[in-house]
Write a protein that holds these residues in place. Structure first.
Motif, PDB file in Angstrom:
ATOM      1  N   GLU A   1      24.785  -5.584  33.478  1.00  0.00           N
ATOM      2  CA  GLU A   1      23.634  -7.025  33.559  1.00  0.00           C
ATOM      3  C   GLU A   1      24.545  -8.825  34.637  1.00  0.00           C
ATOM      4  O   GLU A   1      24.763  -9.745  33.995  1.00  0.00           O
ATOM      5  CB  GLU A   1      24.138  -7.654  32.280  1.00  0.00           C
ATOM      6  CG  GLU A   1      23.700  -6.262  31.364  1.00  0.00           C
ATOM      7  CD  GLU A   1      22.094  -6.948  31.033  1.00  0.00           C
ATOM      8  OE1 GLU A   1      21.963  -7.317  31.092  1.00  0.00           O
ATOM      9  OE2 GLU A   1      21.721  -5.212  30.764  1.00  0.00           O
ATOM     10  N   GLY A   2      24.343  -8.461  35.694  1.00  0.00           N
ATOM     11  CA  GLY A   2      24.816  -8.959  36.366  1.00  0.00           C
ATOM     12  C   GLY A   2      26.430  -9.729  36.835  1.00  0.00           C
ATOM     13  O   GLY A   2      26.841 -10.900  37.028  1.00  0.00           O
ATOM     14  N   LEU A   3      27.371  -8.899  36.288  1.00  0.00           N
ATOM     15  CA  LEU A   3      28.676  -8.666  36.162  1.00  0.00           C
ATOM     16  C   LEU A   3      29.180  -7.541  36.476  1.00  0.00           C
ATOM     17  O   LEU A   3      29.522  -6.384  36.142  1.00  0.00           O
ATOM     18  CB  LEU A   3      29.197  -8.689  34.689  1.00  0.00           C
ATOM     19  CG  LEU A   3      28.531  -9.555  33.476  1.00  0.00           C
ATOM     20  CD1 LEU A   3      28.819  -9.546  32.266  1.00  0.00           C
ATOM     21  CD2 LEU A   3      28.617 -11.558  34.185  1.00  0.00           C
ATOM     22  N   SER A   4      30.182  -8.832  37.613  1.00  0.00           N
ATOM     23  CA  SER A   4      30.603  -7.211  38.724  1.00  0.00           C
ATOM     24  C   SER A   4      31.878  -6.576  38.480  1.00  0.00           C
ATOM     25  O   SER A   4      32.819  -7.955  38.174  1.00  0.00           O
ATOM     26  CB  SER A   4      31.085  -7.762  40.221  1.00  0.00           C
ATOM     27  OG  SER A   4      32.051  -7.449  41.228  1.00  0.00           O
TER      28      SER A   4
ATOM     29  N   PRO B   1      20.774 -12.497  39.778  1.00  0.00           N
ATOM     30  CA  PRO B   1      21.714 -12.484  39.117  1.00  0.00           C
ATOM     31  C   PRO B   1      23.007 -11.408  40.336  1.00  0.00           C
ATOM     32  O   PRO B   1      24.159 -11.990  40.518  1.00  0.00           O
ATOM     33  CB  PRO B   1      21.807 -11.707  37.581  1.00  0.00           C
ATOM     34  CG  PRO B   1      21.014 -10.887  37.670  1.00  0.00           C
ATOM     35  CD  PRO B   1      20.154 -11.431  38.458  1.00  0.00           C
TER      36      PRO B   1
ATOM     37  N   ILE C   1      27.524  -3.569  38.956  1.00  0.00           N
ATOM     38  CA  ILE C   1      27.691  -4.831  38.618  1.00  0.00           C
ATOM     39  C   ILE C   1      26.716  -4.773  37.249  1.00  0.00           C
ATOM     40  O   ILE C   1      25.558  -3.827  37.552  1.00  0.00           O
ATOM     41  CB  ILE C   1      26.408  -5.519  39.517  1.00  0.00           C
ATOM     42  CG1 ILE C   1      27.115  -6.119  40.937  1.00  0.00           C
ATOM     43  CG2 ILE C   1      25.807  -6.825  38.850  1.00  0.00           C
ATOM     44  CD1 ILE C   1      27.177  -4.988  41.855  1.00  0.00           C
TER      45      ILE C   1
ATOM     46  N   ASP D   1      30.909  -1.061  43.754  1.00  0.00           N
ATOM     47  CA  ASP D   1      31.223  -1.823  43.185  1.00  0.00           C
ATOM     48  C   ASP D   1      29.737  -1.154  42.239  1.00  0.00           C
ATOM     49  O   ASP D   1      28.876  -1.098  42.044  1.00  0.00           O
ATOM     50  CB  ASP D   1      30.573  -2.962  43.486  1.00  0.00           C
ATOM     51  CG  ASP D   1      31.481  -4.321  42.040  1.00  0.00           C
ATOM     52  OD1 ASP D   1      31.137  -4.224  40.817  1.00  0.00           O
ATOM     53  OD2 ASP D   1      30.859  -5.696  42.185  1.00  0.00           O
TER      54      ASP D   1
ATOM     55  N   GLN E   1      25.613 -16.716  37.508  1.00  0.00           N
ATOM     56  CA  GLN E   1      24.517 -16.617  37.234  1.00  0.00           C
ATOM     57  C   GLN E   1      23.408 -17.276  36.333  1.00  0.00           C
ATOM     58  O   GLN E   1      22.587 -16.926  36.595  1.00  0.00           O
ATOM     59  CB  GLN E   1      24.224 -15.061  36.979  1.00  0.00           C
ATOM     60  CG  GLN E   1      24.957 -14.385  35.913  1.00  0.00           C
ATOM     61  CD  GLN E   1      23.986 -13.163  35.294  1.00  0.00           C
ATOM     62  OE1 GLN E   1      23.179 -13.378  35.417  1.00  0.00           O
ATOM     63  NE2 GLN E   1      24.668 -12.278  34.768  1.00  0.00           N
TER      64      GLN E   1
ATOM     65  N   ALA F   1      34.109  -5.062  40.174  1.00  0.00           N
ATOM     66  CA  ALA F   1      35.521  -4.912  41.232  1.00  0.00           C
ATOM     67  C   ALA F   1      35.762  -6.855  40.822  1.00  0.00           C
ATOM     68  O   ALA F   1      37.023  -6.954  41.081  1.00  0.00           O
ATOM     69  CB  ALA F   1      34.726  -4.787  42.668  1.00  0.00           C
ATOM     70  N   ARG F   2      34.775  -7.472  40.479  1.00  0.00           N
ATOM     71  CA  ARG F   2      35.850  -8.920  40.281  1.00  0.00           C
ATOM     72  C   ARG F   2      36.249  -8.893  39.524  1.00  0.00           C
ATOM     73  O   ARG F   2      37.347  -9.937  39.922  1.00  0.00           O
ATOM     74  CB  ARG F   2      33.735  -9.510  41.201  1.00  0.00           C
ATOM     75  CG  ARG F   2      34.521 -11.264  41.133  1.00  0.00           C
ATOM     76  CD  ARG F   2      33.253 -12.435  41.208  1.00  0.00           C
ATOM     77  NE  ARG F   2      33.917 -13.494  39.773  1.00  0.00           N
ATOM     78  CZ  ARG F   2      32.369 -13.862  40.730  1.00  0.00           C
ATOM     79  NH1 ARG F   2      31.751 -14.374  40.799  1.00  0.00           N
ATOM     80  NH2 ARG F   2      32.342 -15.402  40.794  1.00  0.00           N
ATOM     81  N   THR F   3      35.384  -8.743  38.381  1.00  0.00           N
ATOM     82  CA  THR F   3      36.607  -8.571  36.941  1.00  0.00           C
ATOM     83  C   THR F   3      38.069  -8.292  37.678  1.00  0.00           C
ATOM     84  O   THR F   3      39.126  -8.823  36.984  1.00  0.00           O
ATOM     85  CB  THR F   3      35.532  -8.183  35.864  1.00  0.00           C
ATOM     86  OG1 THR F   3      34.105  -7.967  36.330  1.00  0.00           O
ATOM     87  CG2 THR F   3      36.147  -8.226  34.942  1.00  0.00           C
TER      88      THR F   3
ATOM     89  N   GLN G   1      31.998 -15.141  35.269  1.00  0.00           N
ATOM     90  CA  GLN G   1      30.436 -14.986  36.209  1.00  0.00           C
ATOM     91  C   GLN G   1      29.626 -15.064  35.423  1.00  0.00           C
ATOM     92  O   GLN G   1      27.864 -15.312  35.963  1.00  0.00           O
ATOM     93  CB  GLN G   1      31.014 -13.321  35.951  1.00  0.00           C
ATOM     94  CG  GLN G   1      31.946 -12.785  37.384  1.00  0.00           C
ATOM     95  CD  GLN G   1      31.881 -11.567  37.187  1.00  0.00           C
ATOM     96  OE1 GLN G   1      31.254 -10.522  37.620  1.00  0.00           O
ATOM     97  NE2 GLN G   1      32.976 -10.901  37.315  1.00  0.00           N
TER      98      GLN G   1
ATOM     99  N   ASP H   1      23.518  -2.605  38.432  1.00  0.00           N
ATOM    100  CA  ASP H   1      23.420  -2.293  39.592  1.00  0.00           C
ATOM    101  C   ASP H   1      24.451  -1.787  40.435  1.00  0.00           C
ATOM    102  O   ASP H   1      25.450  -1.617  39.754  1.00  0.00           O
ATOM    103  CB  ASP H   1      23.346  -3.583  40.495  1.00  0.00           C
ATOM    104  CG  ASP H   1      21.442  -4.683  39.599  1.00  0.00           C
ATOM    105  OD1 ASP H   1      20.685  -3.838  39.198  1.00  0.00           O
ATOM    106  OD2 ASP H   1      21.850  -5.560  39.574  1.00  0.00           O
TER     107      ASP H   1
ATOM    108  N   ARG I   1      26.535  -0.526  44.173  1.00  0.00           N
ATOM    109  CA  ARG I   1      26.854  -1.262  45.323  1.00  0.00           C
ATOM    110  C   ARG I   1      27.379  -0.405  46.074  1.00  0.00           C
ATOM    111  O   ARG I   1      27.564   0.605  46.417  1.00  0.00           O
ATOM    112  CB  ARG I   1      27.597  -2.343  46.060  1.00  0.00           C
ATOM    113  CG  ARG I   1      27.693  -2.970  47.194  1.00  0.00           C
ATOM    114  CD  ARG I   1      29.196  -4.007  47.386  1.00  0.00           C
ATOM    115  NE  ARG I   1      29.051  -5.089  47.107  1.00  0.00           N
ATOM    116  CZ  ARG I   1      28.806  -5.921  47.666  1.00  0.00           C
ATOM    117  NH1 ARG I   1      29.551  -5.867  49.356  1.00  0.00           N
ATOM    118  NH2 ARG I   1      28.277  -7.063  47.987  1.00  0.00           N
TER     119      ARG I   1
ATOM    120  N   SER J   1      36.967 -13.989  33.214  1.00  0.00           N
ATOM    121  CA  SER J   1      36.695 -13.298  34.708  1.00  0.00           C
ATOM    122  C   SER J   1      34.906 -13.127  34.089  1.00  0.00           C
ATOM    123  O   SER J   1      33.710 -13.955  34.837  1.00  0.00           O
ATOM    124  CB  SER J   1      36.886 -12.452  35.251  1.00  0.00           C
ATOM    125  OG  SER J   1      36.310 -11.760  36.675  1.00  0.00           O
TER     126      SER J   1
END
Lengths: 261, 197
Positions: free
Chosen positions: B162-165, A245, B160, B158, A238, B167-169, A234, B143, B145, A230
């Protein structure tokens, strides 16, 4: 090959011209993430286990040792490796139609290689050059609209996709000036073995910078393989989008659905 | 007489102002206060277990754990029975608090600076911050949310990094477990139970 590059350049320029009118506002992505299939999951998981074994026995101990070096040596090494990487970044800036960035990165490379003594000192950043962002051929293919293909885990090298793997091959068929100069340069300073050492050092440097974060992720994952997949996908998404991003990564659909349920 | 005048003035001011705004807190201030609380704990003399307990309290108060749990199930949440929803809510809360606190407890004296905020819509504001670089790690951009629909009760949904979420992971990890067990959600429940033991 020349014709291919010219056509690609024109396509890339046209594509970027078409996008020039976007407003760049802070709206979150309405596009659902492209679902990249893990077509070879069984094999990938086996390779992932092999890589974890190699990491445990070789890379992690070496990275730990590397971390014991004085920080000035480590930062100098990181800077020099990053400087070499701009030899791949610059042609990819051009191929993606990012001519201004290509110019800036060329200036950065010249300054750091000369005044910064082979890139050991990042003089360009001190001179307020814009932040350096790496690019590679996989990203360029993605920016051209070529799909990622299946997710793959390569022995030793780790996570990739079919597209990104093909992108890495471009490096060794003429796309990486450092590789070309090392293997075909016919000079006394560069060689195949130096090129390999540089690549290994890049891996060690990366591992050393991420010792705690990777350990932490592994410790707190129920399916470490899925977490790494994942994060890799991701990260590529980005990087290929070349946009903010945070904005790109945040597909709103699921959150909206929950809100309305 | 004077007090009466002041009272009338106050009533006049408040009648024209939104009480929510008076009581609400700006998302960036909210994030900075969380960061300050966490930093204080991480730089304290508490032992690791106590640190983890304190961090769990912060997460419990400031993260929208229930909604995050539903998000991480993806479309599978739609097929849950009421009983399964209850079981999952309890398991996810325990799992989340354990992993969140454990991840943070590794850092000693982290310095996080809130740098900016961007209102995305009426429901969300993204607060940007950075974990200041040290000798051992580079600078890390984080970041947040922040769910702002109820300005009196801001919640994190959430992170994030370095641009990696995260929650999504988390969602993709859970989906992988379900899909590798013949789409049986009970397999995820069992894995969660094992993990939080």
């Amino acid at each position: 090959m020349k014709k291919f590059i010219i056509i690609s350049l024109i396509t890339a320029i046209l594509a970027f011209s078409a996008n020039a009118g976007t407003d760049g506002e802070n709206s979150l992505s309405k596009k659902k993430h492209a679902n990249i299939k893990d077509c070879f999951e069984g094999l990938n998981r086996a390779t992932f286990s092999l890589n974890q074994g190699l990491d445990k026995v070789i890379f992690k101990p070496v990275a730990k040792g590397y971390r014991k070096l004085p920080s000035t040596i480590r930062s100098g090494t990181s800077n020099a490796l990053l400087n070499i990487s701009s030899l791949i970044t610059i042609p990819n800036n051009v191929l993606q139609g990012e001519f201004k960035k290509a110019g800036i990165n060329t200036g950065r490379f010249v300054v750091n290689t000369t005044v910064g003594i082979l890139g050991i000192f990042d003089v360009a950043t001190k001179m307020n050059f814009p932040e350096y962002v790496k690019e590679d051929y996989g990203q360029t293919f993605g920016a051209w609209g070529i799909g990622a293909g299946c997710y793959v885990v390569l022995p030793v090298l780790g996570p990739s996709t079919v597209r990104d793997t093909f992108g890495s091959f471009v490096n060794v068929i003429g796309g990486d000036p450092y590789y070309n100069a090392s293997t075909h340069g016919n000079n006394e300073y560069l060689s195949d073995s130096l090129f390999m050492k540089t690549k290994v050092l890049s891996g060690v440097d990366f591992r050393a910078k991420n010792l705690e974060s990777i350990d932490n992720l592994e410790k707190n994952s129920m399916d470490f393989y899925a977490s790494v997949r994942s994060l890799y996908l991701q990260d590529r998404q980005q990087k290929i989008s070349n946009s903010s991003p945070t904005i790109e990564i945040m597909y709103e659909g699921d959150w909206e659905e929950i809100e309305n349920e | 007489m004077r007090i009466k005048k002041i009272l009338i003035l106050f009533i006049f001011i408040f009648s024209f102002s939104n009480f929510n705004e008076v009581l609400s807190i700006e998302p960036d201030v909210f994030v900075q206060s969380i960061v300050n609380r966490a930093s204080k704990i991480l730089s304290s003399n508490l032992n690791k277990e106590n640190r983890i307990e304190e961090l769990k309290n912060i997460a419990d108060e400031t993260v929208d754990i229930e909604i995050l749990g539903l998000y991480t199930l993806g479309s599978y949440r739609k097929n849950l029975s009421d009983d399964q929803k209850k079981i999952y809510a309890v398991l996810f809360r325990e799992y989340f608090l354990k992993t969140f606190a454990s991840r943070l407890a590794e850092y000693s004296n982290p310095e996080i600076e809130v740098t900016s905020k961007r209102k995305i819509n009426e429901k969300y504001t993204i607060v940007s911050s950075s974990l200041v670089k040290t000798d051992k790690r580079p600078e890390v951009k984080i970041d947040w949310r922040v769910y702002t629909k109820n300005p009196e009760n801001l919640l994190i949904r959430d992170l994030i990094i370095e641009g990696l979420s995260l929650a999504r992971t988390q969602k993709e990890e859970f989906l992988s477990i379900i899909q590798n067990n013949d789409e049986d959600i009970n397999a995820l429940f069992e894995t969660l139970r094992e993990f939080i033991k």
